[in-house]
Design a protein around this motif. Structure first.
Motif, PDB file in Angstrom:
ATOM      1  N   THR A  76     -30.896  33.618  -5.206  1.00 44.28           N
ATOM      2  CA  THR A  76     -31.212  35.034  -5.297  1.00 44.28           C
ATOM      3  C   THR A  76     -32.472  35.049  -6.391  1.00 44.28           C
ATOM      4  O   THR A  76     -33.499  35.841  -6.068  1.00 44.28           O
ATOM      5  CB  THR A  76     -30.223  36.183  -5.919  1.00 44.28           C
TER       6      THR A  76
ATOM      7  N   TRP B 129     -22.581  30.532   5.499  1.00 41.64           N
ATOM      8  CA  TRP B 129     -23.948  30.353   5.036  1.00 41.64           C
ATOM      9  C   TRP B 129     -24.203  28.814   4.642  1.00 41.64           C
ATOM     10  O   TRP B 129     -23.495  28.294   3.700  1.00 41.64           O
ATOM     11  CB  TRP B 129     -24.491  31.176   4.211  1.00 41.64           C
TER      12      TRP B 129
ATOM     13  N   ASP C  79     -26.042  28.876  -0.778  1.00 39.51           N
ATOM     14  CA  ASP C  79     -25.643  29.843  -1.740  1.00 39.51           C
ATOM     15  C   ASP C  79     -26.445  30.762  -2.278  1.00 39.51           C
ATOM     16  O   ASP C  79     -27.189  30.620  -2.919  1.00 39.51           O
ATOM     17  CB  ASP C  79     -24.882  29.219  -2.809  1.00 39.51           C
ATOM     18  N   PRO C  80     -26.543  32.014  -1.572  1.00 38.24           N
ATOM     19  CA  PRO C  80     -27.590  33.012  -1.626  1.00 38.24           C
ATOM     20  C   PRO C  80     -27.564  33.533  -3.053  1.00 38.24           C
ATOM     21  O   PRO C  80     -28.575  33.961  -3.596  1.00 38.24           O
ATOM     22  CB  PRO C  80     -27.695  33.960  -0.474  1.00 38.24           C
ATOM     23  N   VAL C  81     -26.316  33.379  -3.766  1.00 37.37           N
ATOM     24  CA  VAL C  81     -26.073  33.982  -4.901  1.00 37.37           C
ATOM     25  C   VAL C  81     -27.059  33.327  -6.024  1.00 37.37           C
ATOM     26  O   VAL C  81     -27.782  33.507  -6.736  1.00 37.37           O
ATOM     27  CB  VAL C  81     -24.902  33.995  -5.543  1.00 37.37           C
TER      28      VAL C  81
END
Lengths: 221, 92
Positions: free
Chosen positions: A146, A138, A141-143
């Motif tokens: 979020t 990805w 960083d989707p964290v």
């Protein structure tokens, strides 16, 4: 008496149950407060309207109080309360005639892990069953992202669109952080089936994130 | 413990992705786990997908901080009412 800590319902269950039986409304309020978000999230997997969700939660607590003298503490309090909620929510949903059998693990052609056959080399390929195109990590960083509304909204929607059984399992496991055995006991299914449902649910959420996070030109799956 | 009847030669990626949740739950037998880890040591693509599943789990967990599901005042009052009515009806 000192109120039992309800931060982790399960640890002080015996004293909580005793306090409830005695009619201690402060302990009752603490337990309700602690479990309310879980109950709402699980109920929402079965029912859409706020009114129905409210009714189901009230009916659940009435069921808990009616049964509390017979509750033997073989499961944790929260397991027991959520299993009552699931039964109440399902019977409401049946009345709304929008129920699918819990045992339905997903459609047979639904790839279990979210990757269609086109993602892998066929039997005639150089490495049958191995990736036909490289997987792309990805791009962001989707964290970290979020808290940015868009990613969060996307995950919430992906969870909301899951079949009820998968949604209940991923909600208890990955949102609420329950253990596999606890979720299996609550829903009356085997640990293996619980994991199948969880894996399918995670696969769908992963796929939604994948489509969202991959750079435009790399969106293959 | 689930018995997956793994093939004797190298695990294909198509099978590895199906085992990810079992792996993360520590529900594989020691043999199965070793086979899977052997594959991961050689296959960057499967490691990418495994990382994506881990990230998915973390991100899903953030939904727990959703304020809309906190107990609201009218519901609290209503449920306490249910409890007090129940308690008042109990013998002794």
């Amino acid at each position: 008496m000192q109120n039992a800590p309800v931060e982790n319902v399960g640890v002080g269950d015996a004293s909580i149950i005793e306090a409830l039986r005695r009619g201690d409304d402060q302990v009752f309020t603490e337990v309700v407060e602690r479990l309310h978000p879980t109950l709402r999230r699980v109920a929402r997997g079965y029912l859409r309207s706020e009114e129905a969700i409210g009714d189901v939660i009230q009916e659940t607590w009435i069921g808990v109080l009616r049964g509390i003298d017979r509750f033997e503490g073989r499961s944790s309090l929260r397991t027991w309360v959520v299993s009552i909620l699931v039964n109440v929510a399902r019977s409401h949903a049946v009345r709304e005639a929008r129920m699918v059998p819990f045992a339905a693990l997903g459609l047979p052609d639904d790839p279990r892990s979210g990757f269609g056959p086109e993602c892998f080399e066929g039997p005639g390929g150089e490495y049958p069953g191995h990736w036909s195109t490289p997987r792309t990590p990805w791009s962001e960083d989707p964290v970290a992202a979020t808290l940015a509304g868009e990613t969060r909204e996307l995950v919430a929607r992906a969870v909301a669109e899951l079949p009820e059984s998968q949604r209940t399992v991923i909600t208890l496991r990955d949102v609420e952080g329950w253990t596999g055995p606890e979720v299996a006991a609550t829903l009356g299914i085997s640990e293996g089936n619980q994991r199948v449902l969880l894996h399918r649910a995670r696969a769908r959420v992963r796929r939604a994130l994948d489509q969202h996070l991959l750079p435009m030109e790399r969106r293959a799956v | 413990m689930t018995d997956h009847q793994l093939p004797d030669d190298d695990l294909p990626c198509v099978l590895v992705v199906d085992l990810i949740t079992d792996y993360l739950d520590d529900a594989l037998s020691p043999h199965e786990r070793a086979r899977l880890e052997e594959h991961l040591a050689e296959c960057d693509d499967c490691v990418t997908v495994l990382d994506q599943f881990r990230t998915t789990i973390t991100v899903t967990g953030r939904l727990a901080s959703d304020d809309v599901d906190r107990l609201d005042e009218p519901t609290r009052a209503q449920l306490i009412g249910v409890f007090q009515q129940w308690a008042a009806g109990r013998p002794g």
